[in-house]
Design a protein around this motif. Structure first.
Motif, PDB file in Angstrom:
ATOM      1  N   UNK A 247       0.832  -1.207   0.000  1.00 42.92           N
ATOM      2  CA  UNK A 247       0.000   0.000   0.000  1.00 42.92           C
ATOM      3  C   UNK A 247       0.863   1.252   0.000  1.00 42.92           C
ATOM      4  N   UNK A 248       2.001   1.220   0.697  1.00 45.38           N
ATOM      5  CA  UNK A 248       2.882   2.378   0.732  1.00 45.38           C
ATOM      6  C   UNK A 248       3.426   2.703  -0.667  1.00 45.38           C
ATOM      7  N   UNK A 249       3.773   1.676  -1.427  1.00 51.63           N
ATOM      8  CA  UNK A 249       4.248   1.885  -2.792  1.00 51.63           C
ATOM      9  C   UNK A 249       3.149   2.500  -3.649  1.00 51.63           C
ATOM     10  N   UNK A 250       1.922   2.019  -3.500  1.00 52.74           N
ATOM     11  CA  UNK A 250       0.807   2.579  -4.272  1.00 52.74           C
ATOM     12  C   UNK A 250       0.546   4.030  -3.893  1.00 52.74           C
ATOM     13  N   UNK A 251       0.627   4.332  -2.590  1.00 49.18           N
ATOM     14  CA  UNK A 251       0.438   5.718  -2.146  1.00 49.18           C
ATOM     15  C   UNK A 251       1.503   6.617  -2.775  1.00 49.18           C
ATOM     16  N   UNK A 252       2.744   6.140  -2.796  1.00 45.59           N
ATOM     17  CA  UNK A 252       3.824   6.937  -3.382  1.00 45.59           C
ATOM     18  C   UNK A 252       3.620   7.115  -4.884  1.00 45.59           C
ATOM     19  N   UNK A 253       3.239   6.046  -5.582  1.00 47.68           N
ATOM     20  CA  UNK A 253       3.086   6.095  -7.045  1.00 47.68           C
ATOM     21  C   UNK A 253       1.938   7.023  -7.442  1.00 47.68           C
ATOM     22  N   UNK A 254       0.762   6.809  -6.832  1.00 48.33           N
ATOM     23  CA  UNK A 254      -0.382   7.662  -7.165  1.00 48.33           C
ATOM     24  C   UNK A 254      -0.171   9.088  -6.662  1.00 48.33           C
ATOM     25  N   UNK A 255       0.480   9.236  -5.513  1.00 49.98           N
ATOM     26  CA  UNK A 255       0.770  10.576  -5.007  1.00 49.98           C
ATOM     27  C   UNK A 255       1.702  11.333  -5.932  1.00 49.98           C
ATOM     28  N   UNK A 256       2.669  10.620  -6.517  1.00 50.55           N
ATOM     29  CA  UNK A 256       3.601  11.262  -7.459  1.00 50.55           C
ATOM     30  C   UNK A 256       2.848  11.820  -8.661  1.00 50.55           C
ATOM     31  N   UNK A 257       1.977  11.002  -9.258  1.00 54.30           N
ATOM     32  CA  UNK A 257       1.255  11.465 -10.446  1.00 54.30           C
ATOM     33  C   UNK A 257       0.258  12.568 -10.111  1.00 54.30           C
ATOM     34  N   UNK A 258      -0.323  12.517  -8.917  1.00 55.67           N
ATOM     35  CA  UNK A 258      -1.216  13.601  -8.503  1.00 55.67           C
ATOM     36  C   UNK A 258      -0.440  14.906  -8.371  1.00 55.67           C
ATOM     37  N   UNK A 259       0.768  14.829  -7.807  1.00 60.59           N
ATOM     38  CA  UNK A 259       1.608  16.022  -7.659  1.00 60.59           C
ATOM     39  C   UNK A 259       2.023  16.569  -9.023  1.00 60.59           C
ATOM     40  N   UNK A 260       2.416  15.680  -9.941  1.00 60.62           N
ATOM     41  CA  UNK A 260       2.821  16.120 -11.284  1.00 60.62           C
ATOM     42  C   UNK A 260       1.666  16.814 -11.994  1.00 60.62           C
TER      43      UNK A 260
END
Length: 270
Positions: A247-260
């Protein structure tokens, strides 16, 4: 090999384009005070800066203990992901006017600094792209060994050769490879690579117990696409795909694209 080839290709294209613009400006100016020698002096200085950064990281690599080395390598991955993202966003806002901005800035700087202005600008361009490439290759090399490491460096060499050809095509005004299309397509690939580096960095932090996995795994898609297979490995290397993500990896991945996406929208408004 593919990641290294693409990254070196893209980074080298940007540096070569800047050098080409500076070279054309010098020739059009026809001023004995500012010559091509200043340009190549700056290029050499930029390469030296990138080389010193590589040597410094190798020195740190040999000096640090096991745990500290893991943290250092993880930090390099995360820094590389941030630099790639920053580069894409910067080029998106400045790339369209880069030639005009460079020439206008050079005209002003030449009045006071002369040939040194060209040398410094070339050194900054080459040094910046070279440093980003060194950081990326170092982060990528942490997951390679033996034959795969040799392939990575071979891919880097091929990428540089392709960059020379690509820059020549763009500068020549080839209709089938306009610069706008080139940068728009490659910026997507670069963002995917940055996301993949971020995922690798987060996984290292989880292994070091600096971050909790939260839920592990959230799903298992190995039957559909195993990240240990050839196709899955490409997806993992180029986009951060994981068949059994925490779940932490998914949070980081989706959070990255949301930030971009958020930064992109803010950039378009301004």
């Amino acid at each position: 090999m593919g990641n290294a080839l693409f990254m070196v290709w893209r980074e080298s294209v940007e540096a070569i384009l800047v050098i080409s613009i500076l070279h054309a400006w010098i020739r059009a100016r026809g001023d004995a005070q500012i010559g091509v020698r200043h340009l190549w002096a700056g290029v050499g200085g930029g390469l030296v800066l990138a080389g010193l950064l590589a040597l410094a990281m190798l020195g740190v690599h040999g000096w640090l203990a096991a745990d500290a080395l893991d943290l250092f390598q993880t930090a390099i991955m995360l820094v590389a992901a941030g630099l790639i993202t920053h580069m894409v966003l910067w080029m998106r806002s400045h790339g369209r006017h880069m030639k005009g901005e460079l020439e206008a800035g050079l005209a002003r700087a030449a009045e006071t600094a002369g040939g040194a202005s060209v040398a410094v600008l070339a050194a900054i361009a080459v040094g910046r792209e070279g440093a980003e490439t060194v950081l990326f290759l170092y982060g990528l090399a942490m997951e390679q060994s033996g034959a795969t490491l040799a392939q990575m460096f071979a891919g880097a060499g091929i990428g540089f050769v392709l960059a020379l050809a690509t820059a020549w095509l763009i500068q020549g005004g080839a209709r089938w490879l306009p610069s706008r299309v080139f940068f728009r397509a490659t910026e997507i690939m670069l963002l995917l690579l940055a996301a993949a580096l971020l995922v690798s960095g987060v996984e290292r932090l989880i292994d070091l117990e600096w971050l909790p996995p939260l839920v592990e795994p959230v799903w298992d898609s190995s039957l559909l696409l195993d990240d240990a297979s050839t196709t899955g490995g490409i997806a993992a290397a180029f986009a951060g795909y994981r068949a059994q993500p925490s779940l932490m990896v998914l949070v980081a991945w989706f959070g990255y694209w949301a930030l971009v996406m958020c930064l992109g929208r803010t950039q378009r408004r301004t």
